[in-house]
Design a protein around this motif. Structure first.
Motif, mmCIF file in Angstrom:
data_model
loop_
_atom_site.group_PDB
_atom_site.id
_atom_site.type_symbol
_atom_site.label_atom_id
_atom_site.label_comp_id
_atom_site.label_asym_id
_atom_site.label_seq_id
_atom_site.Cartn_x
_atom_site.Cartn_y
_atom_site.Cartn_z
ATOM 1 N N GLY A 1 11.696 53.819 31.911
ATOM 2 C CA GLY A 1 11.368 54.838 32.903
ATOM 3 C C GLY A 1 10.225 55.738 32.464
ATOM 4 O O GLY A 1 9.118 55.274 32.223
ATOM 5 N N PRO B 1 11.281 49.664 34.575
ATOM 6 C CA PRO B 1 12.079 50.445 35.525
ATOM 7 C C PRO B 1 13.422 50.870 34.922
ATOM 8 O O PRO B 1 13.995 50.157 34.099
ATOM 9 C CB PRO B 1 12.316 49.473 36.687
ATOM 10 C CG PRO B 1 11.246 48.446 36.564
ATOM 11 C CD PRO B 1 10.933 48.340 35.107
ATOM 12 N N ALA B 2 13.931 52.009 35.378
ATOM 13 C CA ALA B 2 15.167 52.558 34.825
ATOM 14 C C ALA B 2 16.420 52.065 35.555
ATOM 15 O O ALA B 2 17.487 52.649 35.413
ATOM 16 C CB ALA B 2 15.099 54.079 34.832
ATOM 17 N N ASP B 3 16.312 50.982 36.311
ATOM 18 C CA ASP B 3 17.509 50.363 36.895
ATOM 19 C C ASP B 3 17.650 48.959 36.303
ATOM 20 O O ASP B 3 16.645 48.325 35.978
ATOM 21 C CB ASP B 3 17.402 50.286 38.423
ATOM 22 C CG ASP B 3 16.323 49.318 38.842
ATOM 23 O OD1 ASP B 3 15.122 49.675 38.727
ATOM 24 O OD2 ASP B 3 16.644 48.175 39.231
ATOM 25 N N PRO B 4 18.902 48.469 36.129
ATOM 26 C CA PRO B 4 19.090 47.216 35.384
ATOM 27 C C PRO B 4 18.423 45.995 36.027
ATOM 28 O O PRO B 4 17.900 45.151 35.303
ATOM 29 C CB PRO B 4 20.608 47.037 35.312
ATOM 30 C CG PRO B 4 21.218 48.111 36.119
ATOM 31 C CD PRO B 4 20.186 49.138 36.443
ATOM 32 N N GLU B 5 18.425 45.896 37.353
ATOM 33 C CA GLU B 5 17.796 44.723 37.986
ATOM 34 C C GLU B 5 16.289 44.746 37.792
ATOM 35 O O GLU B 5 15.669 43.733 37.474
ATOM 36 C CB GLU B 5 18.123 44.629 39.483
ATOM 37 C CG GLU B 5 19.556 44.205 39.784
ATOM 38 C CD GLU B 5 20.550 45.335 39.568
ATOM 39 O OE1 GLU B 5 20.161 46.526 39.706
ATOM 40 O OE2 GLU B 5 21.712 45.040 39.234
ATOM 41 N N GLY B 6 15.698 45.920 38.025
ATOM 42 C CA GLY B 6 14.245 46.039 37.859
ATOM 43 C C GLY B 6 13.832 45.801 36.413
ATOM 44 O O GLY B 6 12.819 45.153 36.135
ATOM 45 N N TYR B 7 14.649 46.293 35.494
ATOM 46 C CA TYR B 7 14.356 46.139 34.066
ATOM 47 C C TYR B 7 14.429 44.662 33.679
ATOM 48 O O TYR B 7 13.533 44.136 33.007
ATOM 49 C CB TYR B 7 15.349 46.961 33.259
ATOM 50 C CG TYR B 7 15.010 47.138 31.795
ATOM 51 C CD1 TYR B 7 14.463 48.319 31.324
ATOM 52 C CD2 TYR B 7 15.259 46.117 30.872
ATOM 53 C CE1 TYR B 7 14.164 48.502 29.974
ATOM 54 C CE2 TYR B 7 14.965 46.280 29.518
ATOM 55 C CZ TYR B 7 14.416 47.476 29.083
ATOM 56 O OH TYR B 7 14.124 47.639 27.748
ATOM 57 N N ALA C 1 26.763 47.732 33.746
ATOM 58 C CA ALA C 1 25.649 47.288 34.587
ATOM 59 C C ALA C 1 24.460 46.822 33.747
ATOM 60 O O ALA C 1 23.647 46.015 34.194
ATOM 61 C CB ALA C 1 25.221 48.415 35.524
ATOM 62 N N TRP C 2 24.376 47.343 32.521
ATOM 63 C CA TRP C 2 23.263 46.991 31.637
ATOM 64 C C TRP C 2 23.654 45.939 30.609
ATOM 65 O O TRP C 2 22.887 45.647 29.684
ATOM 66 C CB TRP C 2 22.751 48.244 30.915
ATOM 67 C CG TRP C 2 21.979 49.186 31.791
ATOM 68 C CD1 TRP C 2 22.479 50.199 32.561
ATOM 69 C CD2 TRP C 2 20.551 49.207 31.974
ATOM 70 N NE1 TRP C 2 21.446 50.843 33.217
ATOM 71 C CE2 TRP C 2 20.256 50.251 32.865
ATOM 72 C CE3 TRP C 2 19.500 48.438 31.469
ATOM 73 C CZ2 TRP C 2 18.953 50.552 33.275
ATOM 74 C CZ3 TRP C 2 18.201 48.729 31.865
ATOM 75 C CH2 TRP C 2 17.936 49.783 32.769
#
Ligand code: TXA
Ligand code: MG
Length: 333
Positions: free
Chosen positions: A265, A283-289, A318-319
């Motif tokens: 992020g 990105p700071a969301d798991p899917e985007g990362y 989630a991660w």
């Protein structure tokens, strides 16, 4: 190596047919899936499958996943099809879920590295779907050299494998990390999670109930998944994961050069990032990362980073798959 641009949404039928023809002739074709690029060979042809192991430099004790376009194409490849498998594929196929089931003898032993099980998956990508429909079941590991970072673009495949296969270039992949693998082959036991991956665990366990737990790369596990060696998905430079305060301290200390930095992020502030030769933000969301992680590692690897500092991501469920891949990239054996 021949690399063919293909429309990721509406793959050109003539190009699919040429690629399918090569697969039927026992040659290798690299193709995009929603997770990572796969290096495909006709799954029913042991000589074709042997070419995969040779191209990857992969030991043959490491089983391959067989890809099919749907459920009906999967059934003839196994000796038993549990009721749970039907529920899972109805919900999650095509998608990033691999089921390990009892292998039918139609699948050569070499595909499964001598095991009497086979991993099966229907990928959710129009190019993969069209190709598998035309060519039949394909064994396809990630299209990279053994123990290097999985490819999420055709350029990554070309860089890792060199002139060994045709590549269908359908652009960057959407999920970015490999499929989740679960073992349903022993109906006397609860299903076992063999590899965290692109299908979130919460969604999967909502349907299966609690899975036998996966392992840390260095740990032991209830059921074995050959090929889950610790070091995997790894860049050539050393990789270190640090929470933000330790990251700032590490940046203030002497480090090998060139230094790479992967942030979660937000920016760290000019002074700190300037101490790394190259820095990237994910990105700071798991899917985007997950979607961009391997591309970031490929980029820093290509830039020759001697060390890569990675900002730690949350330890939450989630991660979990992202943490698993970061851990494997960190392990040195
Ligand atoms: O997303 C993916 O799964 C990608 C794309 C191309 O579909 N494929 C992939 O394949 O990651 P590969 O070969 O790099 O990883 C396959 C892993 C093996 O290393 C092993 O851990 C597990 O899946 N596996 C496959 N067949 C198995 C079997 N019969 N028993 C236990 N584990 C198996
Ligand atoms: Mg792989």
């Amino acid at each position: 190596m021949p690399r063919f641009a293909i429309d990721a949404q509406r793959p050109e039928p003539a190009l699919i047919e040429r690629a399918a023809e090569r697969l039927r002739a026992g040659e290798l074709v690299a193709f995009p899936t929603e997770t990572v690029y796969g290096l495909g060979a006709n799954a029913l042809d042991a000589r074709a499958v042997a070419k995969i192991y040779a191209a990857k430099g992969r030991p043959s004790f490491n089983p391959l996943i067989v890809h099919v376009h749907d459920h009906s194409a999967a059934r003839p490849l196994v000796r038993r099809w549990p009721a749970l498998a039907t529920r899972l594929v109805e919900r999650f196929w095509p998608g990033p879920l691999t089921l390990v089931l009892a292998r039918d003898p139609a699948i050569p032993e070499l595909v499964s590295a001598g095991l009497d099980t086979v991993g099966l998956r229907a990928p959710d990508h129009p190019v993969a779907q069209a190709l598998l429909r035309a060519a039949g079941p394909c064994a396809a590991p990630s299209a990279n050299r053994y123990q290097s970072i999985s490819p999420t673009t055709a350029a990554h495949v070309a860089r890792s494998l060199g002139p060994q296969a045709w590549i269908l270039d359908g652009g960057p992949t959407r999920v970015g990390i490999e499929s989740t693998v679960i073992d349903l082959s022993d109906e006397t036991q609860a299903p076992a999670l063999l590899r965290l991956g692109g299908l979130p665990l919460a969604q999967l366990e909502a349907l299966t109930g609690p899975l036998l737990r996966p392992l840390a790369p260095s740990g032991t596990q209830a059921r074995s998944s050959p090929g889950q060696v610790g070091r995997h998905y790894a860049p050539s430079g050393e990789l270190e994961r640090l929470a933000r305060p330790e990251l700032l301290a590490a940046l203030a200390a002497p480090q090998p050069a060139p230094l790479g930095l992967v942030l979660l992020g937000d920016e760290l502030g000019e002074g700190a990032t300037a101490r790394a030769a190259h820095h990237l933000r994910l990105p700071a969301d798991p899917e985007g990362y997950a979607r961009l992680l391997y591309a970031a590692l490929h980029t820093l690897d290509e830039l020759g980073c001697a060390k890569i500092l990675v900002e730690a991501v949350p330890e939450s469920r989630a991660w979990a798959a992202v943490n698993d891949r970061l851990e494997r990239a960190t392990v040195v054996v």
